[in-house]
Enzyme design. Structure first.
Site, PDB file in Angstrom:
ATOM      1  N   ILE A  19     -42.548  51.840 -18.904  1.00  0.00           N
ATOM      2  CA  ILE A  19     -41.805  51.437 -19.795  1.00  0.00           C
ATOM      3  C   ILE A  19     -41.211  52.704 -20.859  1.00  0.00           C
ATOM      4  O   ILE A  19     -40.083  52.490 -21.023  1.00  0.00           O
ATOM      5  CB  ILE A  19     -42.578  50.796 -20.954  1.00  0.00           C
ATOM      6  CG1 ILE A  19     -43.044  49.287 -19.928  1.00  0.00           C
ATOM      7  CG2 ILE A  19     -41.812  50.185 -22.153  1.00  0.00           C
ATOM      8  CD1 ILE A  19     -44.062  48.351 -21.063  1.00  0.00           C
ATOM      9  N   ASP A  61     -49.482  66.207 -26.212  1.00  0.00           N
ATOM     10  CA  ASP A  61     -50.625  65.532 -25.989  1.00  0.00           C
ATOM     11  C   ASP A  61     -50.723  65.024 -27.572  1.00  0.00           C
ATOM     12  O   ASP A  61     -51.070  65.580 -28.523  1.00  0.00           O
ATOM     13  CB  ASP A  61     -51.881  66.418 -25.949  1.00  0.00           C
ATOM     14  CG  ASP A  61     -53.188  65.896 -25.918  1.00  0.00           C
ATOM     15  OD1 ASP A  61     -53.202  64.581 -26.362  1.00  0.00           O
ATOM     16  OD2 ASP A  61     -54.204  66.420 -25.479  1.00  0.00           O
ATOM     17  N   LYS A 122     -46.894  59.760 -38.269  1.00  0.00           N
ATOM     18  CA  LYS A 122     -47.268  60.568 -39.409  1.00  0.00           C
ATOM     19  C   LYS A 122     -46.082  61.686 -39.462  1.00  0.00           C
ATOM     20  O   LYS A 122     -45.474  62.067 -40.485  1.00  0.00           O
ATOM     21  CB  LYS A 122     -48.388  61.459 -39.383  1.00  0.00           C
ATOM     22  CG  LYS A 122     -48.772  62.416 -40.341  1.00  0.00           C
ATOM     23  CD  LYS A 122     -50.131  62.937 -39.939  1.00  0.00           C
ATOM     24  CE  LYS A 122     -50.520  63.982 -41.095  1.00  0.00           C
ATOM     25  NZ  LYS A 122     -50.763  63.637 -42.414  1.00  0.00           N
ATOM     26  N   SER A 161     -47.525  48.007 -28.501  1.00  0.00           N
ATOM     27  CA  SER A 161     -48.830  47.332 -28.495  1.00  0.00           C
ATOM     28  C   SER A 161     -48.822  46.852 -27.181  1.00  0.00           C
ATOM     29  O   SER A 161     -48.522  47.307 -26.364  1.00  0.00           O
ATOM     30  CB  SER A 161     -48.998  46.255 -29.631  1.00  0.00           C
ATOM     31  OG  SER A 161     -50.155  45.800 -29.855  1.00  0.00           O
ATOM     32  N   TYR A 175     -59.254  49.055 -24.931  1.00  0.00           N
ATOM     33  CA  TYR A 175     -57.918  49.220 -24.833  1.00  0.00           C
ATOM     34  C   TYR A 175     -57.273  47.717 -25.542  1.00  0.00           C
ATOM     35  O   TYR A 175     -56.297  48.097 -26.482  1.00  0.00           O
ATOM     36  CB  TYR A 175     -57.395  48.588 -23.358  1.00  0.00           C
ATOM     37  CG  TYR A 175     -56.010  48.491 -23.081  1.00  0.00           C
ATOM     38  CD1 TYR A 175     -55.058  49.379 -22.899  1.00  0.00           C
ATOM     39  CD2 TYR A 175     -55.157  47.208 -22.985  1.00  0.00           C
ATOM     40  CE1 TYR A 175     -53.581  49.456 -22.770  1.00  0.00           C
ATOM     41  CE2 TYR A 175     -53.950  46.852 -23.083  1.00  0.00           C
ATOM     42  CZ  TYR A 175     -53.018  48.236 -22.756  1.00  0.00           C
ATOM     43  OH  TYR A 175     -51.600  47.911 -22.741  1.00  0.00           O
ATOM     44  N   LYS A 179     -54.848  48.303 -28.970  1.00  0.00           N
ATOM     45  CA  LYS A 179     -53.767  47.538 -29.396  1.00  0.00           C
ATOM     46  C   LYS A 179     -53.822  46.840 -30.468  1.00  0.00           C
ATOM     47  O   LYS A 179     -52.503  46.548 -31.045  1.00  0.00           O
ATOM     48  CB  LYS A 179     -53.116  46.761 -28.012  1.00  0.00           C
ATOM     49  CG  LYS A 179     -53.151  47.684 -26.893  1.00  0.00           C
ATOM     50  CD  LYS A 179     -52.043  48.529 -27.016  1.00  0.00           C
ATOM     51  CE  LYS A 179     -51.794  49.732 -25.723  1.00  0.00           C
ATOM     52  NZ  LYS A 179     -50.648  50.737 -26.201  1.00  0.00           N
TER      53      LYS A 179
END
Length: 270
Positions: A19, A61, A122, A161, A175, A179
């Site tokens: 994606i 990372d 952030k 998400s 997982y 999400k």
């Protein structure tokens, strides 16, 4: 406030495949300069080679603050600002029920998928707060009441998400937890910075034809296979990465200036 005819700038994490790659390609098709970021720098460079607009590939990372900060700095040094960001990087983790799941596996998935999105927000938001709000088409909004007028944005961010962030995620509790966390982080960031011209939304794709989906099929137990079968979706097929990319770029666009703190489910009717 400024109006600008310059090429807008998009930052995409996880841009080396799936994606993320499709989203970087779509941003470029729409005329954006692109920062393609991935932990695998070579895959980011391969995506960069698919783009027809200026761009850079950055190794990042997202679990390390200094790495995320360096990514944002590289984007600004090259292009001057960040108009849009898609925080698409993430990992699946192993398939196991809660009792059989190792603690370190939970920590790793949460570190990438939840903390990683938080760190990206952030540093992306910190940069956007320094930017002049931009109105791309002021004439379009000139006759609107003040309460509705699109006053320009400092930036727009979309977080990845998942349908697993909306529904129980058996065999994939880390997982799923990560999400769900992304949706909470998204809504919080949206509320905190809405008045400062920064929008934050999320997409929740269902099964999508990506390497992560292939990994899910390979590692899923027999009694989970029906869940990963395209026929389990009313549409009868998987999503294409390009279909999710369209949703991301729409949420980043001027088409929805009053949309923030929302999630868009992309699940073929499920």
């Amino acid at each position: 406030m400024a109006t600008s005819t310059r090429k807008p700038v998009a930052l995409v994490t996880g841009g080396g495949s799936g994606i993320g790659r499709a989203t970087a390609v779509r941003f470029a098709e729409l005329g954006y300069s692109c920062v393609v970021a991935d932990i695998d720098e070579q895959s980011a460079k391969e995506t960069l080679g698919m783009l027809q607009t200026p761009g850079i590939a950055v190794q990042v990372d997202i679990t390390i603050a200094t790495s995320v900060e360096a990514m944002v700095t590289a984007a600004v040094q090259r292009f001057g600002r960040i108009d849009c960001a898609f925080n698409g990087a993430g990992i699946l983790g192993a398939s196991a029920r809660i009792v059989e799941s190792p603690e370190d596996a939970f920590d790793r998935v949460m570190d990438v998928n939840a903390k990683g999105v938080w760190l990206c927000l952030k540093y992306e938001i910190a940069q956007m707060l320094q930017q002049e709000p931009v109105v791309s088409d002021p004439a379009r909004w000139a006759d609107k009441p003040d309460v509705c007028r699109f006053r320009g944005v400092r930036g727009s961010i979309v977080n990845a998400s998942s349908l697993a962030g909306l529904l129980p995620s058996t065999w994939l509790s880390p997982y799923g937890a990560s999400k769900w966390a992304v949706l909470g982080i998204t809504k919080t960031a949206a509320v905190e910075y809405a008045s400062e011209g920064i929008r934050v939304n999320a997409v929740c794709p269902g099964l999508t034809a990506t390497p992560m989906r292939d990994q899910l099929v390979e590692q899923s137990p027999p009694d989970f296979q029906d869940r990963v079968d395209p026929k389990s979706y009313p549409a009868g097929r998987l999503a294409a990465p390009e279909e999710v990319a369209e949703a991301v770029t729409w949420l980043c666009s001027d088409a929805c200036p009053f949309t923030t703190g929302e999630h868009l489910k992309i699940s073929g009717g499920l």
